[in-house]
Design an enzyme around this catalytic site. Structure first.
Site, short mmCIF file in Angstrom:
data_model
loop_
_atom_site.label_atom_id
_atom_site.label_comp_id
_atom_site.label_asym_id
_atom_site.label_seq_id
_atom_site.Cartn_x
_atom_site.Cartn_y
_atom_site.Cartn_z
N LEU A 33 23.23 24.17 52.43
CA LEU A 33 23.71 23.62 51.13
C LEU A 33 24.15 24.87 50.15
O LEU A 33 24.10 24.65 48.84
CB LEU A 33 22.60 23.01 50.39
CG LEU A 33 22.02 21.61 51.30
CD1 LEU A 33 20.94 21.02 50.47
CD2 LEU A 33 23.01 20.93 51.60
N SER A 124 41.16 29.22 62.13
CA SER A 124 42.02 28.91 61.17
C SER A 124 43.77 29.35 61.54
O SER A 124 43.60 30.51 62.30
CB SER A 124 41.50 29.86 59.84
OG SER A 124 42.70 30.01 58.89
N ALA A 125 44.32 28.93 60.93
CA ALA A 125 45.89 29.47 61.21
C ALA A 125 46.15 30.92 60.76
O ALA A 125 47.09 31.57 60.99
CB ALA A 125 46.93 28.47 60.64
N TYR A 149 37.81 37.41 55.83
CA TYR A 149 37.31 36.36 56.24
C TYR A 149 38.25 35.82 57.62
O TYR A 149 37.77 35.33 58.62
CB TYR A 149 37.83 35.12 55.25
CG TYR A 149 38.14 33.64 55.65
CD1 TYR A 149 36.98 33.01 56.09
CD2 TYR A 149 39.26 33.34 55.85
CE1 TYR A 149 37.05 31.77 56.41
CE2 TYR A 149 39.33 32.07 56.30
CZ TYR A 149 38.32 31.24 56.59
OH TYR A 149 38.57 29.98 57.14
N LYS A 153 37.21 35.05 61.81
CA LYS A 153 37.69 34.02 62.61
C LYS A 153 38.25 34.54 63.80
O LYS A 153 37.95 34.23 64.81
CB LYS A 153 38.73 33.15 61.54
CG LYS A 153 38.28 32.10 60.69
CD LYS A 153 37.36 31.33 61.27
CE LYS A 153 36.70 30.64 59.93
NZ LYS A 153 35.56 30.07 60.36
P1 NAD Z 1 32.54 23.99 53.29
O1 NAD Z 1 32.44 25.11 52.42
O2 NAD Z 1 32.98 22.66 52.53
O3 NAD Z 1 31.71 23.83 54.38
C1 NAD Z 1 30.95 24.75 54.96
C2 NAD Z 1 29.47 24.41 54.94
O4 NAD Z 1 28.80 25.45 55.88
C3 NAD Z 1 28.94 24.33 53.56
O5 NAD Z 1 28.37 22.88 53.32
C4 NAD Z 1 27.88 25.41 53.40
O6 NAD Z 1 26.79 25.19 52.66
C5 NAD Z 1 27.52 25.70 54.88
N1 NAD Z 1 27.12 27.16 55.25
C6 NAD Z 1 27.77 28.19 54.72
N2 NAD Z 1 26.92 29.23 55.19
C7 NAD Z 1 25.89 28.62 56.02
C8 NAD Z 1 24.89 29.30 56.46
N3 NAD Z 1 24.57 30.44 56.68
N4 NAD Z 1 23.81 28.45 57.17
C9 NAD Z 1 23.98 27.06 56.94
N5 NAD Z 1 25.10 26.49 56.39
C10 NAD Z 1 26.14 27.44 55.71
O7 NAD Z 1 34.08 24.59 54.15
P2 NAD Z 1 35.00 23.35 55.04
O8 NAD Z 1 36.14 23.32 54.07
O9 NAD Z 1 34.62 22.19 55.43
O10 NAD Z 1 35.20 24.47 56.20
C11 NAD Z 1 34.63 24.19 57.45
C12 NAD Z 1 35.00 25.42 58.20
O11 NAD Z 1 36.24 25.26 58.48
C13 NAD Z 1 34.57 26.79 58.02
O12 NAD Z 1 34.21 27.51 58.83
C14 NAD Z 1 35.95 27.37 57.49
O13 NAD Z 1 36.19 28.62 57.60
C15 NAD Z 1 36.81 26.56 58.42
N6 NAD Z 1 38.26 26.47 57.79
C16 NAD Z 1 38.40 25.82 56.78
C17 NAD Z 1 39.81 25.60 56.29
C18 NAD Z 1 39.96 25.14 54.87
O14 NAD Z 1 41.06 25.22 54.13
N7 NAD Z 1 39.07 24.29 54.40
C19 NAD Z 1 40.80 26.13 56.78
C20 NAD Z 1 40.52 26.94 58.11
C21 NAD Z 1 39.28 26.87 58.44
N1 UFG Z 2 49.63 28.23 45.50
C1 UFG Z 2 50.17 28.30 44.24
N2 UFG Z 2 49.09 28.31 43.19
C2 UFG Z 2 47.96 28.07 43.41
C3 UFG Z 2 47.33 28.09 45.04
C4 UFG Z 2 48.42 28.24 45.86
O1 UFG Z 2 51.29 28.35 44.08
O2 UFG Z 2 47.07 28.06 42.53
C5 UFG Z 2 50.58 28.27 46.76
C6 UFG Z 2 50.39 29.61 47.58
O3 UFG Z 2 51.17 30.55 47.17
C7 UFG Z 2 50.90 28.93 49.18
C8 UFG Z 2 50.64 27.31 48.69
O4 UFG Z 2 50.42 27.05 47.63
O5 UFG Z 2 52.27 29.16 49.07
C9 UFG Z 2 49.03 27.23 49.51
O6 UFG Z 2 47.98 28.10 49.32
P1 UFG Z 2 46.67 27.66 49.72
O7 UFG Z 2 45.79 28.89 48.91
O8 UFG Z 2 46.20 26.34 49.17
O9 UFG Z 2 46.65 27.96 51.05
P2 UFG Z 2 46.86 29.21 52.23
O10 UFG Z 2 47.89 28.59 53.10
O11 UFG Z 2 47.23 30.48 51.53
O12 UFG Z 2 45.47 29.47 52.64
C10 UFG Z 2 44.66 28.42 53.28
C11 UFG Z 2 43.31 28.76 53.33
C12 UFG Z 2 43.01 29.88 54.20
C13 UFG Z 2 43.44 29.68 55.63
C14 UFG Z 2 45.01 29.36 55.57
C15 UFG Z 2 45.39 29.02 56.93
O13 UFG Z 2 42.83 29.02 52.16
O14 UFG Z 2 41.68 30.01 54.26
O15 UFG Z 2 45.07 28.06 54.63
O16 UFG Z 2 44.81 27.75 57.41
F1 UFG Z 2 43.27 30.64 56.34
#
Ligand code: NAD
Ligand code: UFG
Length: 336
Positions: A33, A124-125, A149, A153
């Site tokens: 959490l 992640s991408a 980060y 990954k």
């Molecule tokens: P989120 O933060 O909403 O969910 C992650 C959950 O993991 C949270 O509920 C947090 O409380 C829990 N958590 C973190 N550390 C923990 C620990 N040590 N033990 C137990 N629980 C723990 O994030 P999300 O957006 O749902 O992302 C889920 C996964 O997908 C992550 O691994 C994230 O890196 C990956 N991911 C997310 C995105 C994105 O844009 N949201 C993009 C690419 C990859």
């Molecule tokens: N952007 C703005 N203003 C903001 C936030 C973002 O102009 O306040 C722009 C960024 O420059 C980018 C686009 O919006 O062009 C998307 O930005 P995000 O931060 O929403 O997403 P990113 O693609 O930069 O990154 C996300 C996640 C990363 C992940 C990546 C690829 O944050 O963790 O996608 O999956 F690694």
């Protein structure tokens, strides 16, 4: 199947639990959490009529985690738990490596010890870096990651693929997500950012709600349709459905597969902004500022492998993503 979902109360995890339950799987959640709330369990129950078994445990706590594996005979694990803020990872690399690497190793060790041989991992991408041409293809492998980060990954992908070589029974699907946005159509679960949002749509949502006064658009001089950054936004419910297909694929195959999950289409910052304006019916103020360090111009997925191996294709378009996000935000604002 009985599936352990780490990070299951988080943004993507909660939507995936709903889709798993809808597909008749039994879900057990482990989450500390840190970035989510126990009330998500109520929402999952309201949506599905099933309350998943929940353990409030940190995956860094090996002994507590082992009790979960002892208590339950899992068929598979979907591993979401981890820290995910790119900027924070630069400030706190030790916390990121500890949580995302040591925590993950605990999961992989216990999977081996308790003979759980099917895994889906949240990659992640970001692992493509800016070394390749779009659309990003799985066969490119890894680019240069630009923050801890992203490196966690990449390291997890390498660790899992090495474990698959040593353990021929293990089957792993490494999903490289593009940009998940949106929320469940009920408006009951969605993304609640901690502090100032890093990502574009959560920021736009907070400006529209009056929490922030304007959006900073990070650069309008990229070589794109309107000069702003282009990304492959995918509805979180589509992404959740991809997990159901991925875990079912893992359970019926052996080996390790890397699979992109996106729509294959890119939208600019202005296109997303206008789609949210349309969904909410409000103009959203913005200002163009300098480019954000580390950003790339364009990022979208080659989605053919997801179609071929998982028979997965995203269904929802950018308007639907914004409509569902707006509904979630409207419900949230009434709650606060
Ligand atoms: P989120 O933060 O909403 O969910 C992650 C959950 O993991 C949270 O509920 C947090 O409380 C829990 N958590 C973190 N550390 C923990 C620990 N040590 N033990 C137990 N629980 C723990 O994030 P999300 O957006 O749902 O992302 C889920 C996964 O997908 C992550 O691994 C994230 O890196 C990956 N991911 C997310 C995105 C994105 O844009 N949201 C993009 C690419 C990859
Ligand atoms: N952007 C703005 N203003 C903001 C936030 C973002 O102009 O306040 C722009 C960024 O420059 C980018 C686009 O919006 O062009 C998307 O930005 P995000 O931060 O929403 O997403 P990113 O693609 O930069 O990154 C996300 C996640 C990363 C992940 C990546 C690829 O944050 O963790 O996608 O999956 F690694």
């Amino acid at each position: 199947m009985k599936i352990l979902v780490t990070g299951g109360t988080g943004y993507i995890g909660s939507h995936t639990c709903v889709e798993l339950i809808n597909s008749k799987h039994e879900v057990v959640i482990v989450d500390n959490l840190y970035n989510s709330s126990e009330s998500v369990l109520d929402s999952i129950e309201t949506i599905t009529n099933v309350r998943p078994k929940f353990y409030k445990i940190d995956i860094l706590d090996y002994e507590e985690l082992e009790k979960v594996f002892k208590d339950n005979k899992f068929d598979a694990v979907i591993h979401f738990a981890g820290l995910k803020a790119v900027g924070e990872s630069v400030e706190k690399p030790i916390e990121y490596y500890e949580n995302n690497i040591s925590g993950s190793l605990n999961i992989y060790k216990l999977m081996k010890k308790y003979n759980v041989n099917n895994l889906v991992f949240s990659s992640s991408a970001t692992v493509y870096g800016d070394d390749f041409e779009v659309p990003f293809k799985e066969e490119y492998g890894f680019g240069t990651t630009t923050n801890p980060y992203g490196t966690t990954k990449k390291m997890n992908e390498m660790i899992i693929s090495d474990i698959c070589v040593s353990n021929k029974d293990l089957s792993a699907v490494l999903l490289r997500y593009f940009n998940p946005i949106g929320a469940h159509e009920s408006g009951l679960i969605g993304e609640i950012p901690n502090g100032i949002p890093n990502n574009l749509l959560p920021y736009i949502m907070q400006v529209e709600s009056g929490i922030r006064d304007h959006l900073n658009v990070f650069g309008d001089d990229y070589d794109t349709v309107d000069g702003t950054g282009v990304r492959d936004y995918i509805h979180v419910v589509d992404l959740a459905r991809a997990h159901v297909k991925a875990i079912e694929y893992a359970c019926s195959h052996k080996g390790c597969e890397v699979i992109n999950i996106g729509t294959g289409k890119g939208y600019s910052v202005f296109e997303l902004l206008h789609a949210y304006e349309k969904a909410s019916g409000h103009k959203i103020p913005y200002e163009v500022v300098d480019r954000r360090k580390g950003d790339i111009a364009t990022c979208f997925a080659d989605t053919r492998k997801a179609k071929e191996l998982l028979d997965f294709e995203a269904e929802y378009d950018i308007d639907r993503m914004c409509i569902d996000a707006y509904r979630f935000m409207s419900k949230l604002n009434k709650k606060i």
